[in-house]
Design a protein around this motif. Structure first.
Motif, PDB file in Angstrom:
ATOM      1  N   ASP A 139       0.797  -1.231   0.000  1.00 45.36           N
ATOM      2  CA  ASP A 139       0.000   0.000   0.000  1.00 45.36           C
ATOM      3  C   ASP A 139       0.830   1.282   0.000  1.00 45.36           C
ATOM      4  OD1 ASP A 139      -2.318  -1.674   0.213  1.00 45.36           O
ATOM      5  OD2 ASP A 139      -1.854  -1.875   2.340  1.00 45.36           O
ATOM      6  N   THR A 193      -1.253  -4.014  -3.262  1.00 45.71           N
ATOM      7  CA  THR A 193      -2.270  -4.059  -2.211  1.00 45.71           C
ATOM      8  C   THR A 193      -2.349  -5.433  -1.577  1.00 45.71           C
ATOM      9  OG1 THR A 193      -3.556  -2.411  -3.408  1.00 45.71           O
ATOM     10  CG2 THR A 193      -4.714  -3.643  -1.686  1.00 45.71           C
ATOM     11  N   GLU A 194      -2.361  -6.472  -2.402  1.00 47.78           N
ATOM     12  CA  GLU A 194      -2.535  -7.831  -1.884  1.00 47.78           C
ATOM     13  C   GLU A 194      -2.089  -8.835  -2.933  1.00 47.78           C
ATOM     14  OE1 GLU A 194      -6.723  -7.911  -1.096  1.00 47.78           O
ATOM     15  OE2 GLU A 194      -7.259  -7.711  -3.213  1.00 47.78           O
ATOM     16  N   LYS A 204      -4.034 -13.691  -7.832  1.00 48.30           N
ATOM     17  CA  LYS A 204      -4.527 -12.314  -7.936  1.00 48.30           C
ATOM     18  C   LYS A 204      -3.455 -11.427  -7.303  1.00 48.30           C
ATOM     19  CE  LYS A 204      -9.369 -13.575  -6.964  1.00 48.30           C
ATOM     20  NZ  LYS A 204     -10.457 -13.375  -5.971  1.00 48.30           N
ATOM     21  N   ASN A 264      -3.086  -7.617  -6.829  1.00 47.93           N
ATOM     22  CA  ASN A 264      -3.829  -6.367  -7.000  1.00 47.93           C
ATOM     23  C   ASN A 264      -3.022  -5.189  -6.473  1.00 47.93           C
ATOM     24  OD1 ASN A 264      -6.129  -7.652  -8.065  1.00 47.93           O
ATOM     25  ND2 ASN A 264      -6.864  -8.134  -6.003  1.00 47.93           N
ATOM     26  N   GLY A 265      -3.147  -4.086  -7.171  1.00 52.57           N
ATOM     27  CA  GLY A 265      -2.443  -2.887  -6.735  1.00 52.57           C
ATOM     28  C   GLY A 265      -2.826  -1.680  -7.580  1.00 52.57           C
ATOM     29  N   PHE A 266      -1.964  -0.712  -7.566  1.00 51.52           N
ATOM     30  CA  PHE A 266      -2.187   0.525  -8.332  1.00 51.52           C
ATOM     31  C   PHE A 266      -0.902   0.892  -9.053  1.00 51.52           C
ATOM     32  CE2 PHE A 266      -5.086   0.583  -4.784  1.00 51.52           C
ATOM     33  CZ  PHE A 266      -6.249   1.152  -5.261  1.00 51.52           C
ATOM     34  N   GLN A 270      -2.129   9.443 -12.862  1.00 60.64           N
ATOM     35  CA  GLN A 270      -3.243   9.133 -11.961  1.00 60.64           C
ATOM     36  C   GLN A 270      -2.986   7.770 -11.327  1.00 60.64           C
ATOM     37  OE1 GLN A 270      -6.277   9.234 -14.992  1.00 60.64           O
ATOM     38  NE2 GLN A 270      -7.202  11.050 -14.060  1.00 60.64           N
ATOM     39  N   ARG A 271      -3.191   7.698 -10.053  1.00 60.44           N
ATOM     40  CA  ARG A 271      -3.091   6.408  -9.353  1.00 60.44           C
ATOM     41  C   ARG A 271      -4.275   5.542  -9.792  1.00 60.44           C
ATOM     42  NH1 ARG A 271      -5.240   4.943  -4.305  1.00 60.44           N
ATOM     43  NH2 ARG A 271      -4.118   3.304  -3.195  1.00 60.44           N
ATOM     44  N   PRO A 281      -6.019   1.549 -10.471  1.00 65.23           N
ATOM     45  CA  PRO A 281      -5.948   0.136 -10.057  1.00 65.23           C
ATOM     46  C   PRO A 281      -5.479  -0.777 -11.187  1.00 65.23           C
ATOM     47  CG  PRO A 281      -8.109   1.092  -9.548  1.00 65.23           C
ATOM     48  CD  PRO A 281      -7.411   2.053 -10.454  1.00 65.23           C
ATOM     49  N   ASN A 317      -5.232  -5.176 -11.881  1.00 66.38           N
ATOM     50  CA  ASN A 317      -5.467  -6.543 -11.407  1.00 66.38           C
ATOM     51  C   ASN A 317      -4.619  -7.465 -12.270  1.00 66.38           C
ATOM     52  OD1 ASN A 317      -9.109  -6.232 -10.878  1.00 66.38           O
ATOM     53  ND2 ASN A 317      -7.395  -5.230  -9.879  1.00 66.38           N
ATOM     54  N   HIS A 324      -4.085 -10.718 -12.804  1.00 67.47           N
ATOM     55  CA  HIS A 324      -4.701 -11.999 -12.462  1.00 67.47           C
ATOM     56  C   HIS A 324      -4.307 -13.047 -13.493  1.00 67.47           C
ATOM     57  CE1 HIS A 324      -8.217 -10.169  -9.903  1.00 67.47           C
ATOM     58  NE2 HIS A 324      -7.032  -9.702  -9.576  1.00 67.47           N
ATOM     59  N   ALA A 366      -5.565  -2.324 -16.888  1.00 68.23           N
ATOM     60  CA  ALA A 366      -5.957  -2.697 -15.533  1.00 68.23           C
ATOM     61  C   ALA A 366      -6.282  -4.169 -15.387  1.00 68.23           C
ATOM     62  CB  ALA A 366      -7.166  -1.874 -15.107  1.00 68.23           C
ATOM     63  N   MET A 367      -6.620  -4.835 -16.492  1.00 73.77           N
ATOM     64  CA  MET A 367      -7.116  -6.220 -16.357  1.00 73.77           C
ATOM     65  C   MET A 367      -6.610  -7.076 -17.504  1.00 73.77           C
ATOM     66  SD  MET A 367     -11.026  -5.190 -17.165  1.00 73.77           S
ATOM     67  CE  MET A 367     -11.508  -4.343 -18.671  1.00 73.77           C
ATOM     68  N   ILE A 368      -6.296  -8.333 -17.210  1.00 75.25           N
ATOM     69  CA  ILE A 368      -5.705  -9.187 -18.250  1.00 75.25           C
ATOM     70  C   ILE A 368      -6.308 -10.585 -18.312  1.00 75.25           C
ATOM     71  CG2 ILE A 368      -3.493  -7.956 -18.230  1.00 75.25           C
ATOM     72  CD1 ILE A 368      -2.380 -10.284 -16.517  1.00 75.25           C
ATOM     73  N   GLU A 399     -14.687  -9.637 -17.413  1.00 78.32           N
ATOM     74  CA  GLU A 399     -13.996  -8.483 -16.853  1.00 78.32           C
ATOM     75  C   GLU A 399     -14.608  -7.173 -17.333  1.00 78.32           C
ATOM     76  OE1 GLU A 399      -9.564  -9.123 -17.209  1.00 78.32           O
ATOM     77  OE2 GLU A 399      -9.858  -8.944 -15.052  1.00 78.32           O
ATOM     78  N   PRO A 441      -8.641  -1.900  -5.222  1.00 75.66           N
ATOM     79  CA  PRO A 441      -8.150  -2.032  -6.602  1.00 75.66           C
ATOM     80  C   PRO A 441      -9.020  -2.908  -7.504  1.00 75.66           C
ATOM     81  CG  PRO A 441      -6.660  -3.136  -5.047  1.00 75.66           C
ATOM     82  CD  PRO A 441      -7.630  -2.324  -4.243  1.00 75.66           C
ATOM     83  N   LYS A 466     -11.457  -1.531 -10.773  1.00 81.22           N
ATOM     84  CA  LYS A 466     -10.367  -1.113 -11.663  1.00 81.22           C
ATOM     85  C   LYS A 466     -10.799  -0.104 -12.718  1.00 81.22           C
ATOM     86  CE  LYS A 466     -10.864  -5.610 -13.881  1.00 81.22           C
ATOM     87  NZ  LYS A 466     -11.298  -6.419 -12.715  1.00 81.22           N
ATOM     88  N   ARG A 518     -11.241   5.009 -12.696  1.00 83.75           N
ATOM     89  CA  ARG A 518     -10.762   6.218 -13.384  1.00 83.75           C
ATOM     90  C   ARG A 518     -11.621   6.561 -14.594  1.00 83.75           C
ATOM     91  NH1 ARG A 518      -8.068   9.677 -10.261  1.00 83.75           N
ATOM     92  NH2 ARG A 518      -6.267   8.733  -9.256  1.00 83.75           N
TER      93      ARG A 518
END
Lengths: 274, 400
Positions: free
Chosen positions: A52, A67-68, A162, A164-166, A173-174, A176, A178, A180, A240-242, B266, B355, B358, B361
């Motif tokens: 964090d 984050t986790e 998973k 997760n973070g930013f 911009q911060r 998110p 993922n 995954h 952000a996602m994959i 997603e 997070p 997502k 933003r």
């Protein structure tokens, strides 16, 4: 009373004793087994991850924070000097690790481990086979790792990980992310194919298991490795996602399989059951 | 075969010892043996959790669940038999609304509940949060209430504010805790535990029911709490159209199927928080980007002290979501369309956002009108009409 202790009584007493004696065989002359405990750690450039805080910088130049991390390890083996594999955890062969749940960071294997010297450790990152079938896990937190059947098919039951973070996006911009990993889905000329992205990881490291002792292995995930070698993983490119982006998952998996884990230390914890 | 006298004596001796050992165990309290309640069997539902949240000191029994059902529906639980002062769990937790108050509740307009009026609260004190539904609680090990305050980890006892002593059974560990809290709290029943116990034991029907459930007719708050908790654990939801679809007993319509595929993609990404299992909740806590300023005193942060939990609340089950308006802990959304619009284009960034949100933003997942309709169609397929009409969960016909 003396009559009661006659030959019949003797038979009653001798039969179980003889049964016990006859069950002894040369196998029992082997040294008593030891046990194994794995402690999981998450490192970033050799230091424990500080969660964090936007303090990390990956090879693509992204500033990011974690984050986790939640992931599965399964199919664990010890490897002998001859290259033979000793299968472990047949009854408890997948372990869930969650940086939010302290108790998951230690895995006390239920097996009796044959005492001896080993040359290393092999395990599967993620899940494969029946362990990755939909519905294999029914209880939280493992069940909360479910990977939708629409994305992974029947044999794509769970997230392998998973993370997760930013990250700071191009507009600073911060944002998110993922990261995954699980089964990939690829559509090709009207055909749907599922790609199993799990991989086996082998750590070469001398491991000694002594009779009636617990060998404690500190196994680290090197988080920065997911993003740098051989593929430069750029959050600004992959976003952000994959989960629905096999190309991005493949890049991450190839990186993780190339230095994503290491044995940090091995120690002997204590005497078993004493 | 001839049995010698020695062996005969030995066999007789062994049988005698066996009888003595076993009969001595059985003979201590023959009455108690006769009154053993019948173990309650929850349905064995494929894919549902096996690890049940049932405290060791309160196993579910048929008699305990039945007693709990009576107490759950008996307005005299508040400690009075006067019609104006009657209140119980079911006053707010309405079966047809999946045991929420419901936005159409005649007593609590808009679904905003409040305790019984008192000198201090002439209108009744408002419950701080809109409620959560009561089903599948037996499968949850991650805390009850919007912030998980009631959980195995909570070591607190008693309540100074309510004048409840810091001693057992007044803990905050499980569903049992919610009963005494509910009776006492001004924003719940606003009653009195002692009056409640006296009232229940004064009703002829109850002492025999307590005897059947717990072995003796004694009525106390511990037993009342245990019985109601047993009833709550018996309420399970597993017969929505979606469940039946998973069991290959039903088919989803085209719109429902499109919504299903969207839900588990997603693009809409509902499943990470709500779809971890067929309970349609992870029972985890998230700041889901509703706000950028946080000053609520009952969020997850209050429980964990972790700044990341500021503004975080439980992701409730989406089963029966059609019946449980208004939505969110503060009831800000009156219908499912508003909820879907929020996740589509209403997200607000804050430093505490989880997070998994997502798309924050971009303001949300940006669904088209068609996608919103499809998603809603799927959500409506999560209603379990069997549960909300099940007589086993309904008010006993002989209660006032």
């Amino acid at each position: 009373m003396r009559q009661l202790l006659s030959k019949h009584t003797l038979i009653f007493l001798l039969v179980p004793i003889l049964a016990l004696v006859s069950s002894c065989d040369p196998e029992e002359s082997k040294p008593a087994p030891g046990s194994l405990e794995i402690n999981f750690n998450h490192l970033e450039n050799n230091d424990e991850v500080v969660f964090d805080e936007m303090r990390y910088h990956n090879a693509a130049g992204n500033n990011y924070e974690i984050t986790e991390i939640q992931w599965f390890i399964s199919d664990l083996y010890l490897i002998t000097g001859d290259g033979e594999r000793v299968a472990l955890s047949e009854e408890d062969f997948a372990h869930y690790i969650d940086t939010n749940i302290e108790s998951t960071l230690t895995w006390q294997l239920p097996d009796d481990i044959p005492a001896g010297n080993y040359a290393g450790l092999a395990f599967t990152f993620g899940l494969k086979g029946e362990k990755n079938l939909q519905g294999y896990f029914t209880d939280a937190p493992e069940a909360n790792m479910a990977w939708p059947i629409t994305l992974g098919g029947q044999n794509g039951g769970y997230h392998y990980m998973k993370l997760n973070g930013f990250w700071m996006n191009e507009q600073q911009q911060r944002t998110p992310f993922n990261f995954h990993l699980g089964v990939g889905k690829v559509e090709d000329a009207g055909t749907t194919n599922f790609v199993q992205n799990w991989f086996e990881y082998i750590v070469s490291s001398p491991i000694t298991v002594r009779s009636n002792r617990t060998t404690s292995i500190e196994l680290a995930m090197n988080v920065e490795e997911w993003f740098q070698n051989p593929n430069i993983y750029d959050h600004n490119v992959h976003g952000a996602m994959i989960m629905q982006n096999q190309e991005a998952m493949a890049a991450g998996v190839e990186n993780g399989a190339n230095g994503g884990f290491s044995v940090v230390s091995i120690s002997e914890k204590n005497e078993n059951n004493q | 075969m001839k049995i010698t006298s020695d062996l005969k004596y030995l066999i007789i001796a062994v049988i005698a010892v066996f009888l003595v050992v076993n009969l001595s165990g059985c003979g201590e309290n023959p009455t108690e043996m006769q009154n053993q309640p019948t173990p309650y069997e929850l349905p064995d539902i494929p894919g549902f959790p096996k690890n049940l949240n049932i405290p060791a000191d309160n196993p579910m029994t048929v008699e305990g669940v039945e007693l709990g059902r009576y107490l759950f529906y008996d307005g005299r639980l508040a400690g009075s038999s006067h019609p104006d002062s009657m209140m119980t769990c079911a006053t707010c937790h309405v079966q047809k609304n999946a045991f929420e108050a419901g936005i159409d509740n005649p007593r609590f307009p808009g679904g905003k509940t409040r305790g019984l009026p008192s000198a201090e609260y002439p209108e009744g004190k408002e419950t701080p949060h809109y409620m959560l539904p009561l089903f599948n609680l037996v499968y949850n090990h991650n805390g009850y209430l919007w912030n998980g305050w009631v959980s195995e980890e909570n070591q607190k006892l008693g309540s100074e504010a309510y004048g409840v002593p810091a001693e057992e059974p007044f803990n905050f560990r499980n569903l049992e805790s919610l009963v005494w809290m509910t009776i006492e709290a001004p924003h719940e029943v606003n009653g009195d535990i002692e009056k409640s116990v006296r009232m229940i034991e004064s009703i002829d029907k109850y002492p025999p029911m307590f005897e059947k459930a717990f072995g003796t007719p004694e009525v106390n708050i511990d037993r009342m709490s245990k019985a109601i908790a047993q009833f709550l654990r018996s309420i399970v939801s597993y017969n929505s159209k979606f469940h039946r679809y998973l069991r290959q007993e039903a088919t989803l319509s085209e719109a429902e199927l499109r919504g299903h595929n969207l839900f588990f993609s997603e693009e809409a990404d509902c499943f990470h928080c709500h779809g971890g299992s067929i309970l349609m909740t992870t029972n985890e806590y998230f700041n889901n980007a509703k706000d950028s300023v946080f000053n609520e005193e009952r969020d997850r942060f209050v429980v964990t002290g972790d700044p990341l939990d500021i503004g975080a609340y439980k992701a409730p089950s989406l089963l029966n979501i059609e019946l449980t308006a208004p939505y969110m802990h503060d009831g800000r959304f009156k219908n499912l369309d508003e909820v879907i619009d929020f996740y589509s284009e209403g997200l607000v960034y804050s430093e505490y956002v989880h997070p998994l949100m997502k798309n924050v933003r971009e303001g949300g997942v940006q669904l088209s009108d068609q996608e919103k309709e499809d998603l809603k169609a799927f959500l409506l397929a999560l209603t379990d009409h069997q549960m909300v009409n099940d007589p086993a969960y309904s008010k006993p016909s002989d209660l006032p």
